[in-house]
Design an enzyme around this catalytic site. Structure first.
Site, mmCIF file in Angstrom:
data_model
loop_
_atom_site.group_PDB
_atom_site.id
_atom_site.type_symbol
_atom_site.label_atom_id
_atom_site.label_comp_id
_atom_site.label_asym_id
_atom_site.label_seq_id
_atom_site.Cartn_x
_atom_site.Cartn_y
_atom_site.Cartn_z
ATOM 1 N N ARG A 32 0.835 -1.204 0.000
ATOM 2 C CA ARG A 32 0.000 0.000 0.000
ATOM 3 C C ARG A 32 0.871 1.257 0.000
ATOM 4 N NH1 ARG A 32 -5.014 -1.932 0.293
ATOM 5 N NH2 ARG A 32 -5.264 -3.897 1.399
ATOM 6 N N ASP A 33 0.447 2.234 -0.831
ATOM 7 C CA ASP A 33 1.154 3.516 -0.923
ATOM 8 C C ASP A 33 1.066 4.237 0.423
ATOM 9 O OD1 ASP A 33 1.947 5.519 -3.565
ATOM 10 O OD2 ASP A 33 1.568 6.470 -1.624
ATOM 11 N N ILE A 34 2.164 4.845 0.828
ATOM 12 C CA ILE A 34 2.227 5.529 2.123
ATOM 13 C C ILE A 34 1.362 6.791 2.126
ATOM 14 C CG2 ILE A 34 4.193 7.085 1.693
ATOM 15 C CD1 ILE A 34 5.357 6.061 4.379
ATOM 16 N N ASN A 88 4.228 6.564 -13.613
ATOM 17 C CA ASN A 88 4.866 7.857 -13.824
ATOM 18 C C ASN A 88 6.300 7.570 -14.264
ATOM 19 O OD1 ASN A 88 2.553 9.258 -12.948
ATOM 20 N ND2 ASN A 88 3.188 9.074 -10.817
ATOM 21 N N HIS A 101 7.431 1.316 -10.850
ATOM 22 C CA HIS A 101 6.267 0.912 -10.050
ATOM 23 C C HIS A 101 4.975 1.268 -10.759
ATOM 24 C CE1 HIS A 101 7.678 4.879 -8.717
ATOM 25 N NE2 HIS A 101 6.400 5.206 -8.559
ATOM 26 N N MET A 102 4.041 0.355 -10.669
ATOM 27 C CA MET A 102 2.689 0.588 -11.154
ATOM 28 C C MET A 102 1.844 1.049 -9.979
ATOM 29 S SD MET A 102 -0.033 -2.289 -12.386
ATOM 30 C CE MET A 102 0.469 -2.578 -14.074
ATOM 31 N N HIS A 103 1.155 2.186 -10.143
ATOM 32 C CA HIS A 103 0.140 2.589 -9.175
ATOM 33 C C HIS A 103 -1.159 1.882 -9.554
ATOM 34 C CE1 HIS A 103 2.222 6.282 -7.503
ATOM 35 N NE2 HIS A 103 2.844 6.205 -8.669
#
Ligand code: DGP
Length: 115
Positions: A32-34, A88, A101-103
Site C-alpha cells: 500500500r502507498d504511504i 509515472n 512501479h505501477m500505481h
C-alpha cells in the site's frame, strides 16, 4: 539483476523497510502507498531494480505481464469493480522513486484526464 542498496523500494523488497505488503510472487511485490490517493492505492513493483517502465520494457516481458496480472488479482481481492493503473515515468511526469512501479488505484470514482 541485483537490488540497489540505496533504493527505497529495494529495501522494501528485502524487508529492511516495513510496508503493508498485499501480494508477492517471484516477479513482483505489491504494497500500500504511504500517501494513498484513493481508498485502494497499491504500488506493484518488479523484484529487480530497474529505474522505470521504459527500462523495464527492454527486459523480459514476463515481468511486465506479472505487474498487470498482479493488478488484476489485487483488484479482485480488494473488491474493485474498476481500477486505474499508472506508471509515472521521469521526474517531469511525477516520478519520485526511481524503481519502476505501477500505481493501482480504485475504490472511488476516478476522473479523467488526470492532472
Ligand atoms: P511516484 O511519484 O510515481 O514515483 O510514486 C512514488 C510513490 O511512492 C508515492 O505515491 C509515495 C510512495 N512512497 C514513497 N515512499 C514510500 C514508503 O516508504 N513506503 C510506501 N509504502 N510508499 C512510499
Amino acid at each position: 539483476m541485483p537490488l540497489d542498496a540505496e533504493c527505497l523500494f529495494c529495501k522494501i523488497i528485502e524487508g529492511n523497510i516495513p510496508a503493508d505488503i498485499v501480494y508477492r510472487d517471484e516477479n513482483v511485490v505489491a504494497f500500500r502507498d504511504i500517501s494513498p490517493k484513493a481508498p485502494t492505492h497499491v504500488l506493484i513493483i518488479p523484484t529487480v531494480h530497474v529505474e522505470n517502465v521504459a527500462e523495464l520494457a527492454k527486459m523480459s516481458s514476463v515481468i511486465t505481464a506479472s505487474l498487470f496480472s498482479a493488478a488484476k488479482e489485487i483488484a479482485d481481492s480488494e473488491g474493485l469493480d474498476g481500477y486505474r493503473t499508472v506508471f509515472n515515468t521521469g521526474a517531469s511526469a511525477g516520478q519520485s522513486v526511481f524503481h519502476a512501479h505501477m500505481h493501482l488505484l480504485g475504490g472511488r470514482p476516478l476522473t479523467w484526464p488526470p492532472g
